[in-house]
Design a protein around this motif. Structure first.
Motif, mmCIF file in Angstrom:
data_model
loop_
_atom_site.group_PDB
_atom_site.id
_atom_site.type_symbol
_atom_site.label_atom_id
_atom_site.label_comp_id
_atom_site.label_asym_id
_atom_site.label_seq_id
_atom_site.Cartn_x
_atom_site.Cartn_y
_atom_site.Cartn_z
ATOM 1 N N PRO A 263 34.379 80.777 48.718
ATOM 2 C CA PRO A 263 34.904 81.988 48.093
ATOM 3 C C PRO A 263 34.353 82.211 46.685
ATOM 4 O O PRO A 263 34.302 83.337 46.216
ATOM 5 N N ASP A 264 33.909 81.144 46.015
ATOM 6 C CA ASP A 264 33.388 81.290 44.653
ATOM 7 C C ASP A 264 31.859 81.130 44.596
ATOM 8 O O ASP A 264 31.308 80.755 43.577
ATOM 9 N N PHE A 265 31.174 81.471 45.685
ATOM 10 C CA PHE A 265 29.728 81.239 45.733
ATOM 11 C C PHE A 265 28.983 82.006 44.642
ATOM 12 O O PHE A 265 27.920 81.589 44.218
ATOM 13 N N ASP A 266 29.515 83.117 44.185
ATOM 14 C CA ASP A 266 28.820 83.899 43.166
ATOM 15 C C ASP A 266 29.418 83.717 41.770
ATOM 16 O O ASP A 266 29.090 84.458 40.848
ATOM 17 N N ALA A 267 30.265 82.727 41.621
ATOM 18 C CA ALA A 267 30.862 82.447 40.306
ATOM 19 C C ALA A 267 29.795 81.841 39.392
ATOM 20 O O ALA A 267 28.873 81.157 39.855
ATOM 21 N N PRO A 268 29.883 82.083 38.087
ATOM 22 C CA PRO A 268 28.901 81.495 37.167
ATOM 23 C C PRO A 268 28.946 79.967 37.215
ATOM 24 O O PRO A 268 30.008 79.365 37.348
ATOM 25 N N LYS B 206 26.874 78.160 31.232
ATOM 26 C CA LYS B 206 27.913 78.791 30.413
ATOM 27 C C LYS B 206 27.379 79.199 29.034
ATOM 28 O O LYS B 206 27.675 80.289 28.554
ATOM 29 N N GLU B 207 26.596 78.351 28.413
ATOM 30 C CA GLU B 207 26.113 78.654 27.071
ATOM 31 C C GLU B 207 25.168 79.857 27.073
ATOM 32 O O GLU B 207 25.071 80.575 26.089
ATOM 33 N N TYR B 208 24.495 80.138 28.162
ATOM 34 C CA TYR B 208 23.589 81.284 28.237
ATOM 35 C C TYR B 208 24.341 82.593 28.504
ATOM 36 O O TYR B 208 23.815 83.665 28.268
ATOM 37 N N MET B 209 25.542 82.497 28.992
ATOM 38 C CA MET B 209 26.299 83.674 29.356
ATOM 39 C C MET B 209 27.192 84.163 28.232
ATOM 40 O O MET B 209 27.830 85.190 28.364
ATOM 41 N N GLU B 210 27.261 83.440 27.138
ATOM 42 C CA GLU B 210 28.127 83.841 26.025
ATOM 43 C C GLU B 210 27.434 84.793 25.098
ATOM 44 O O GLU B 210 26.297 84.934 24.949
#
Length: 76
Positions: A62-67, A72-76
């Motif tokens: 269900p979370d296959f497309d979760a970050p 994490k550091e690149y998404m902030e």
């Protein structure tokens, strides 16, 4: 069932195949004896439609497309 002679089939094969409906057959005869049957193939639609995959046992988390935590550091 349609029946044609070998001579007719040789002379008009493309036209005979165009007139056939999917699943319909033609019997080709020589000297009054059947020698072959030609059946028009039933085509499936292509390209396939979204959501048409039906293979059993297919599972997706269900979370296959979760970050991912590693990014994490690149998404902030």
């Amino acid at each position: 069932m349609n029946t044609v002679t070998l001579e007719e089939a040789q002379a008009q094969l493309p036209e005979l195949l165009d007139r056939l409906q999917p699943g319909e057959e033609i019997t080709i005869t020589a000297q009054g004896q059947p020698i072959a049957q030609v059946k028009k193939a039933e085509r499936t639609s292509w390209p396939s439609k979204a959501g048409s995959y039906k293979k059993p046992g297919f599972w997706m988390a269900p979370d296959f497309d979760a970050p991912l935590d590693d990014f994490k550091e690149y998404m902030e």
